[in-house]
Structures are given as structure tokens and as C-alpha cells.
Motif scaffolding. Sequence first.
Motif, PDB file in Angstrom:
ATOM      1  N   UNK A   1      15.080  -2.289   8.243  1.00 31.81           N
ATOM      2  CA  UNK A   1      15.835  -1.018   8.628  1.00 31.81           C
ATOM      3  C   UNK A   1      14.783  -0.284   8.784  1.00 31.81           C
ATOM      4  N   UNK A   2      13.901   0.204   7.746  1.00 36.95           N
ATOM      5  CA  UNK A   2      12.985   1.098   7.886  1.00 36.95           C
ATOM      6  C   UNK A   2      11.880   1.002   7.032  1.00 36.95           C
ATOM      7  N   UNK A   3      10.798   1.607   7.427  1.00 35.48           N
ATOM      8  CA  UNK A   3       9.617   1.714   6.486  1.00 35.48           C
ATOM      9  C   UNK A   3       9.410   3.291   5.868  1.00 35.48           C
ATOM     10  N   UNK A   4       9.293   3.354   4.570  1.00 29.50           N
ATOM     11  CA  UNK A   4       8.976   4.641   3.994  1.00 29.50           C
ATOM     12  C   UNK A   4       8.035   4.662   3.139  1.00 29.50           C
ATOM     13  N   UNK A   5       7.052   5.603   3.610  1.00 26.25           N
ATOM     14  CA  UNK A   5       5.944   5.921   2.445  1.00 26.25           C
ATOM     15  C   UNK A   5       6.214   6.497   1.469  1.00 26.25           C
ATOM     16  N   UNK A   6       6.053   6.018   0.256  1.00 27.11           N
ATOM     17  CA  UNK A   6       6.359   6.694  -1.078  1.00 27.11           C
ATOM     18  C   UNK A   6       5.446   7.933  -1.348  1.00 27.11           C
TER      19      UNK A   6
ATOM     20  N   UNK B   1       0.614  -1.326  -0.010  1.00 23.38           N
ATOM     21  CA  UNK B   1       0.047  -0.022   0.078  1.00 23.38           C
ATOM     22  C   UNK B   1       0.709   1.350   0.070  1.00 23.38           C
ATOM     23  N   UNK B   2       1.817   1.301  -0.799  1.00 21.15           N
ATOM     24  CA  UNK B   2       2.682   2.431  -0.959  1.00 21.15           C
ATOM     25  C   UNK B   2       3.701   2.527   0.173  1.00 21.15           C
ATOM     26  N   UNK B   3       3.868   1.771   1.200  1.00 17.49           N
ATOM     27  CA  UNK B   3       4.756   1.728   2.135  1.00 17.49           C
ATOM     28  C   UNK B   3       5.800   0.864   1.768  1.00 17.49           C
ATOM     29  N   UNK B   4       6.976   0.963   1.804  1.00 13.74           N
ATOM     30  CA  UNK B   4       8.087   0.208   1.496  1.00 13.74           C
ATOM     31  C   UNK B   4       9.072  -0.073   2.551  1.00 13.74           C
ATOM     32  N   UNK B   5       9.271  -1.503   2.913  1.00 11.40           N
ATOM     33  CA  UNK B   5       9.926  -1.793   3.894  1.00 11.40           C
ATOM     34  C   UNK B   5      11.253  -2.251   3.435  1.00 11.40           C
ATOM     35  N   UNK B   6      12.493  -1.622   3.960  1.00 14.20           N
ATOM     36  CA  UNK B   6      13.940  -1.772   3.340  1.00 14.20           C
ATOM     37  C   UNK B   6      14.636  -2.514   4.500  1.00 14.20           C
TER      38      UNK B   6
ATOM     39  N   UNK C   1      12.189   7.178  -2.472  1.00 12.16           N
ATOM     40  CA  UNK C   1      12.156   8.520  -1.953  1.00 12.16           C
ATOM     41  C   UNK C   1      10.790   8.520  -1.253  1.00 12.16           C
ATOM     42  N   UNK C   2      10.668   9.405  -0.007  1.00  9.40           N
ATOM     43  CA  UNK C   2       9.442   9.063   0.618  1.00  9.40           C
ATOM     44  C   UNK C   2       9.750   9.675   2.117  1.00  9.40           C
ATOM     45  N   UNK C   3       8.825   9.386   3.032  1.00  5.38           N
ATOM     46  CA  UNK C   3       8.606   9.909   4.495  1.00  5.38           C
ATOM     47  C   UNK C   3       8.754   8.697   5.282  1.00  5.38           C
TER      48      UNK C   3
END
Length: 97
Positions: A92-97, A12-17, A65-67
Motif C-alpha cells: 500500500x505505502x512506505x512510511x519513514x518512522x 532502515x526505518x522505512x516501513x512497507x505496509x 507514525x511517520x512520513x
Amino acid sequence: MDTKYYWTEENNGEVTVGLTEAGKNELGNITFVSLPKVGAQLTTSDTLLNVEADKAVSDIPSPVAGKVTAVNSNAVNDPSVLNGADKATSWIAKIQK
């Protein structure tokens, strides 16, 4: 660090890295990490993770890129969790595109 050294999973637009086995092998045992703050805006040229390990000290750029919506606080307290194979605990982190 090449993109083959980290994995991403989007939901849903959130990317886990997280780090792939190849990334972990290149770095060696991780002993220190510096993560971005939740709420930080990142571009793909910004550092997502600063890591100190047995074989290298690296600034790892953000793959998206994102928050930043979440960081793995367990990794701050115990960087060795990033050495694990379980994506549920070694992200590591979750980033909302």
C-alpha cells in the motif's frame, strides 16, 4: 480493522505496509482505494487507506507514525493489485518512522 489484517516490513526505518490474507478475505475483492499523498505526516490514528470492496467500505488506520515516502500508484490505477499475494506488487505505502 485489526492489526492482524495488515503486514509491515521495516528496512532502515522505512516501513512497507500491505494487507494480509485475513484482511483481504474480510474486505473481499478491492474495487477502489484512496491513498495518502507522498510527504504526508501520519499518526497511528490517521487513515492510511480508504478502501471500497465487495464486502466492506473501510478506513484503515496507519500501523506506524511517520512520513509517507511512497504509495503504490499501481493500486490507484488498478485497485485489484492489492488483492494479490505478491508483496512486491500488493503493498500500500512506505512510511519513514
